[in-house]
Design a protein around this motif. Sequence first.
Motif, PDB file in Angstrom:
ATOM      1  N   ALA A 116       5.854  -3.818   3.888  1.00 51.45           N
ATOM      2  CA  ALA A 116       4.983  -4.768   4.250  1.00 51.45           C
ATOM      3  C   ALA A 116       4.723  -6.062   3.873  1.00 51.45           C
ATOM      4  O   ALA A 116       4.155  -7.085   4.621  1.00 51.45           O
ATOM      5  CB  ALA A 116       3.240  -4.023   4.048  1.00 51.45           C
ATOM      6  N   PHE A 117       5.050  -6.329   2.482  1.00 52.31           N
ATOM      7  CA  PHE A 117       5.013  -7.698   2.142  1.00 52.31           C
ATOM      8  C   PHE A 117       6.081  -8.683   2.744  1.00 52.31           C
ATOM      9  O   PHE A 117       5.837  -9.777   3.143  1.00 52.31           O
ATOM     10  CB  PHE A 117       5.614  -7.636   0.447  1.00 52.31           C
ATOM     11  CG  PHE A 117       4.406  -7.315  -0.601  1.00 52.31           C
ATOM     12  CD1 PHE A 117       3.392  -8.290  -0.343  1.00 52.31           C
ATOM     13  CD2 PHE A 117       4.502  -6.317  -1.188  1.00 52.31           C
ATOM     14  CE1 PHE A 117       2.222  -7.966  -1.354  1.00 52.31           C
ATOM     15  CE2 PHE A 117       3.471  -6.173  -2.177  1.00 52.31           C
ATOM     16  CZ  PHE A 117       2.448  -6.931  -2.327  1.00 52.31           C
ATOM     17  N   VAL A 118       7.379  -7.933   3.154  1.00 49.76           N
ATOM     18  CA  VAL A 118       8.394  -8.586   3.905  1.00 49.76           C
ATOM     19  C   VAL A 118       7.971  -8.871   5.103  1.00 49.76           C
ATOM     20  O   VAL A 118       8.516 -10.027   5.720  1.00 49.76           O
ATOM     21  CB  VAL A 118       9.805  -7.732   3.609  1.00 49.76           C
ATOM     22  CG1 VAL A 118      10.844  -8.713   4.515  1.00 49.76           C
ATOM     23  CG2 VAL A 118      10.140  -7.829   2.157  1.00 49.76           C
ATOM     24  N   LEU A 119       7.197  -8.248   5.663  1.00 48.90           N
ATOM     25  CA  LEU A 119       6.664  -8.457   6.914  1.00 48.90           C
ATOM     26  C   LEU A 119       5.489  -9.412   7.216  1.00 48.90           C
ATOM     27  O   LEU A 119       4.858  -9.510   8.110  1.00 48.90           O
ATOM     28  CB  LEU A 119       6.132  -7.096   7.953  1.00 48.90           C
ATOM     29  CG  LEU A 119       7.281  -6.228   7.984  1.00 48.90           C
ATOM     30  CD1 LEU A 119       6.797  -4.704   8.472  1.00 48.90           C
ATOM     31  CD2 LEU A 119       8.485  -6.558   9.128  1.00 48.90           C
ATOM     32  N   GLY A 120       5.272  -9.915   6.092  1.00 50.23           N
ATOM     33  CA  GLY A 120       4.438 -11.217   5.815  1.00 50.23           C
ATOM     34  C   GLY A 120       3.073 -10.720   5.626  1.00 50.23           C
ATOM     35  O   GLY A 120       1.868 -11.676   5.690  1.00 50.23           O
ATOM     36  N   ALA A 121       2.509  -9.732   5.043  1.00 49.80           N
ATOM     37  CA  ALA A 121       1.251  -9.192   4.818  1.00 49.80           C
ATOM     38  C   ALA A 121       0.879  -9.892   3.314  1.00 49.80           C
ATOM     39  O   ALA A 121       1.869  -9.842   2.329  1.00 49.80           O
ATOM     40  CB  ALA A 121       1.244  -7.902   4.820  1.00 49.80           C
ATOM     41  N   THR A 122      -0.080 -10.296   3.084  1.00 50.18           N
ATOM     42  CA  THR A 122      -0.603 -10.754   1.797  1.00 50.18           C
ATOM     43  C   THR A 122      -0.897  -9.488   1.026  1.00 50.18           C
ATOM     44  O   THR A 122      -1.077  -8.271   1.392  1.00 50.18           O
ATOM     45  CB  THR A 122      -2.002 -11.323   1.762  1.00 50.18           C
ATOM     46  OG1 THR A 122      -2.918 -10.563   2.579  1.00 50.18           O
ATOM     47  CG2 THR A 122      -1.764 -12.591   2.703  1.00 50.18           C
ATOM     48  N   PRO A 123      -0.977  -9.624  -0.360  1.00 51.76           N
ATOM     49  CA  PRO A 123      -1.323  -8.413  -1.262  1.00 51.76           C
ATOM     50  C   PRO A 123      -2.480  -7.802  -0.891  1.00 51.76           C
ATOM     51  O   PRO A 123      -2.487  -6.415  -0.738  1.00 51.76           O
ATOM     52  CB  PRO A 123      -1.555  -8.751  -2.581  1.00 51.76           C
ATOM     53  CG  PRO A 123      -0.506 -10.206  -2.693  1.00 51.76           C
ATOM     54  CD  PRO A 123      -0.600 -10.807  -1.372  1.00 51.76           C
ATOM     55  N   ARG A 132      -3.754  -7.249   2.265  1.00 48.41           N
ATOM     56  CA  ARG A 132      -3.689  -6.580   3.579  1.00 48.41           C
ATOM     57  C   ARG A 132      -2.707  -5.509   3.293  1.00 48.41           C
ATOM     58  O   ARG A 132      -3.049  -4.546   3.759  1.00 48.41           O
ATOM     59  CB  ARG A 132      -2.799  -7.532   4.589  1.00 48.41           C
ATOM     60  CG  ARG A 132      -2.739  -6.878   5.863  1.00 48.41           C
ATOM     61  CD  ARG A 132      -2.541  -8.063   6.982  1.00 48.41           C
ATOM     62  NE  ARG A 132      -2.148  -7.101   8.242  1.00 48.41           N
ATOM     63  CZ  ARG A 132      -1.031  -7.361   8.868  1.00 48.41           C
ATOM     64  NH1 ARG A 132      -0.363  -8.122   8.393  1.00 48.41           N
ATOM     65  NH2 ARG A 132      -0.808  -6.565   9.808  1.00 48.41           N
ATOM     66  N   VAL A 133      -1.858  -5.523   2.329  1.00 45.93           N
ATOM     67  CA  VAL A 133      -0.838  -4.522   2.021  1.00 45.93           C
ATOM     68  C   VAL A 133      -1.827  -3.266   1.428  1.00 45.93           C
ATOM     69  O   VAL A 133      -1.588  -2.120   2.039  1.00 45.93           O
ATOM     70  CB  VAL A 133       0.304  -4.862   1.003  1.00 45.93           C
ATOM     71  CG1 VAL A 133       0.895  -3.496   0.474  1.00 45.93           C
ATOM     72  CG2 VAL A 133       1.055  -5.792   1.465  1.00 45.93           C
ATOM     73  N   THR A 188      -4.112  -1.983   4.736  1.00 46.04           N
ATOM     74  CA  THR A 188      -3.551  -1.373   5.711  1.00 46.04           C
ATOM     75  C   THR A 188      -2.416  -0.322   5.473  1.00 46.04           C
ATOM     76  O   THR A 188      -2.153   0.428   6.321  1.00 46.04           O
ATOM     77  CB  THR A 188      -3.017  -2.594   6.577  1.00 46.04           C
ATOM     78  OG1 THR A 188      -1.799  -3.159   5.696  1.00 46.04           O
ATOM     79  CG2 THR A 188      -3.896  -3.499   7.148  1.00 46.04           C
ATOM     80  N   TYR A 206       5.903 -13.557   2.118  1.00 46.97           N
ATOM     81  CA  TYR A 206       5.293 -13.762   3.344  1.00 46.97           C
ATOM     82  C   TYR A 206       5.248 -15.259   3.702  1.00 46.97           C
ATOM     83  O   TYR A 206       5.073 -15.460   5.116  1.00 46.97           O
ATOM     84  CB  TYR A 206       3.888 -13.324   3.604  1.00 46.97           C
ATOM     85  CG  TYR A 206       2.843 -13.705   2.467  1.00 46.97           C
ATOM     86  CD1 TYR A 206       2.845 -12.927   1.514  1.00 46.97           C
ATOM     87  CD2 TYR A 206       2.350 -14.927   2.584  1.00 46.97           C
ATOM     88  CE1 TYR A 206       1.929 -13.327   0.427  1.00 46.97           C
ATOM     89  CE2 TYR A 206       1.347 -15.527   1.621  1.00 46.97           C
ATOM     90  CZ  TYR A 206       1.138 -14.543   0.468  1.00 46.97           C
ATOM     91  OH  TYR A 206       0.364 -15.151  -0.381  1.00 46.97           O
ATOM     92  N   PHE A 246       5.930   2.682   8.643  1.00 48.98           N
ATOM     93  CA  PHE A 246       4.684   3.101   8.142  1.00 48.98           C
ATOM     94  C   PHE A 246       4.315   4.534   8.891  1.00 48.98           C
ATOM     95  O   PHE A 246       4.205   4.552  10.113  1.00 48.98           O
ATOM     96  CB  PHE A 246       3.691   2.277   8.345  1.00 48.98           C
ATOM     97  CG  PHE A 246       3.970   0.799   7.675  1.00 48.98           C
ATOM     98  CD1 PHE A 246       4.449   0.616   6.367  1.00 48.98           C
ATOM     99  CD2 PHE A 246       4.070  -0.421   8.372  1.00 48.98           C
ATOM    100  CE1 PHE A 246       4.939  -0.747   6.055  1.00 48.98           C
ATOM    101  CE2 PHE A 246       4.419  -1.764   7.957  1.00 48.98           C
ATOM    102  CZ  PHE A 246       4.669  -1.755   6.711  1.00 48.98           C
ATOM    103  N   ARG A 285      -0.247 -12.178  11.365  1.00 45.08           N
ATOM    104  CA  ARG A 285      -0.337 -13.674  10.744  1.00 45.08           C
ATOM    105  C   ARG A 285      -0.217 -14.526  11.609  1.00 45.08           C
ATOM    106  O   ARG A 285      -0.552 -15.851  11.450  1.00 45.08           O
ATOM    107  CB  ARG A 285       0.704 -13.753   9.769  1.00 45.08           C
ATOM    108  CG  ARG A 285       0.515 -13.015   8.664  1.00 45.08           C
ATOM    109  CD  ARG A 285       1.638 -13.379   7.396  1.00 45.08           C
ATOM    110  NE  ARG A 285       1.607 -14.673   6.971  1.00 45.08           N
ATOM    111  CZ  ARG A 285       0.920 -15.671   6.120  1.00 45.08           C
ATOM    112  NH1 ARG A 285      -0.012 -14.610   5.635  1.00 45.08           N
ATOM    113  NH2 ARG A 285       0.910 -16.641   5.769  1.00 45.08           N
ATOM    114  N   GLN A 297       9.513 -10.815  14.049  1.00 44.49           N
ATOM    115  CA  GLN A 297       9.170 -12.072  13.238  1.00 44.49           C
ATOM    116  C   GLN A 297      10.032 -13.152  13.316  1.00 44.49           C
ATOM    117  O   GLN A 297      10.034 -14.427  12.744  1.00 44.49           O
ATOM    118  CB  GLN A 297       9.467 -11.648  11.521  1.00 44.49           C
ATOM    119  CG  GLN A 297       8.637 -10.528  11.098  1.00 44.49           C
ATOM    120  CD  GLN A 297       9.018 -10.573   9.322  1.00 44.49           C
ATOM    121  OE1 GLN A 297       8.376 -10.952   8.683  1.00 44.49           O
ATOM    122  NE2 GLN A 297      10.191  -9.665   9.322  1.00 44.49           N
TER     123      GLN A 297
END
Lengths: 261, 350
Positions: free
Chosen positions: A165-172, A174-175, A178, B70, B84, B99, B147
């Motif tokens: 999730a981090f690599v997909l651009g989520a902030t801590p 949001r991780v 979600t 990110y 997920f 984002r 992305q």
Amino acid sequence: MHRYSTFQLVFLFLGALLLLFILAPLLGMFFATQPTELVDTWREAEVRESIWLTLWVSMAATVVFAFAAIPFSYLMARKEFPLKRLVTGIIDLPVVIPHSAAGIAILGFVSRNSVLGKAGSAVGLDFVGHPAGIAVAMAFVSIPYLVNAARDGFHSVPLRLEKAAFVLGATPARVFFTISLPLAWRNIVSGLILMFARGMSEFGAVIIVAYHPMITPVLIYERFGAFGLKYARPVSVLFILISLSFFILLRFLAREKNKSR
Amino acid sequence: MLELKNISLSNTGFSLKDISFKVNKGEYFILLGMSGAGKSMLLEMIAGLTNPDSGEILLNGKNIETSKPYEREVGLVFQDHAIFPHLTVGANIGYALKRQALSHAQKQEEIISIADRIHIGQLLNRQPSTLSGGELQRVALARTLVQKPEVLLLDEPLAAIDTKLRSEIRSLLRQLNREGQTIVHVTHDFDEAISLANRIAIIHEGKIIQTGTPEEVFASPRSEFVAHFVGIRNFFKASFTETETGCIAEIAKGLRIVSTHKSGPGEGYIMIRGEDLTLSVENYESSARNNFMGKIIEVSGSRTGIDVIVDIGVPIHVSVSKESVHSLGLAEGKSVWVHFKASAINSITK
């Protein structure tokens, strides 16, 4: 069908004794209570009010304390820090200390002369003899159940899903909301139910902090003390029936939610 | 465009020392090394999940080391997909789009377009638990590609899926690379490396010990580890012509090798294990379909016996025993015949 060896049959016999040990007193109490007695007891406003009070105060304590307990459990599952074992031990402390002693400690903590008590008085809230005091006592003895269940839940969420999730651009944040929280949700709900159940069955700590308003465990004790076994029994049966139906309902709802996702 | 300069990291279990390499735009770069060599850790450092003890990571000339995961324009696909489990395929793919300032419709459009490109358009409403390994791998790719990463990082992308699906995913990766996607891929499987890479870096005991095109690395391994790791000394670029019983591989002008492997037509590589070749002083009739004459250019000891290099138009390595060296009088300059069966040839097509 599995066959049992003689050795295992001995285990089976011991297990049956254990089940009987739990069920016999409860069933005995149920059979000794007439349905008419139950109906009469239910008609007493004092009884209904106390059951209602017990349910909602325990529920409120669970919900309020969950706001701190769930994030804390996440840290306990994910981070290593000095004295972590000590912190884990502190969390389990309420389980091992006598609850009457816990009640004494809480009374000192929330009494009118304490810092918390003074702060409460300033806004017109008196913990002693108030539902807020009952909630604090219930939460004190039941919080380990939520923290431990939630921590296990977060621990079972694979770290690599959070990394993904981090690599997909989520902030801590949001991780957490979600990924971690939804995936640990089953354990958290289980912890919430346990905490709620443990809170509403608490007697020792609550009776010291707040004899009045009377929660059902205190009411049962009072009736037993004043009128004896026969009068305490119908309230006990009623309380057990209502708590049981509540848990079955909550478990059922939790399961439905899990199925639907 | 992606450059690692003197990256070092010590951790429990392994350490990386002075790792430097450069990946050009549009390149397919493979890091090849044994399991536990710290390859995955390198990818996590590029993605920003782990920080190196020292060194620099540059993307398009800009130091990205202090940027958060990110903020980096790289996409990482994990070995076990890391899909997920509580989200549908569509929601998994859309996760990275949150984002971006896109309308719901635009996001849906992006999701559908990438899913079609990766051939999983029909899976968007499915739950991940109902998917096969190959499908999960595709979802993981789609989720990362949405992305539009400058660099796509792949951690053993073919390890968790069965052999049948591997060639499908391989051609998908090749196609992505042809469309201009820069890829950095780590693996322990040299077949995979040869069939996909433009350039390979071999990593051993925390260091990069050789970098080059597949031909360079496999044909002239610069250290014993590389030679041992690639296992096969006889590694040749080939152009294949299909035949009824297999194929013919031309590895040098006029030098044609018969193989029972069905390959081609097209370009690729062939490999022959030194143990599968035999030497004789005179030519003789045998069932071996490949018989070549050449001069011995080197006789040297190796871990497994004696390594004889014969020039048959290309230098070819033959493993023989000490006894054979004596009884046949093998020495530099002597003319010998090299024999090997058509079934001893392994081929990999590009």
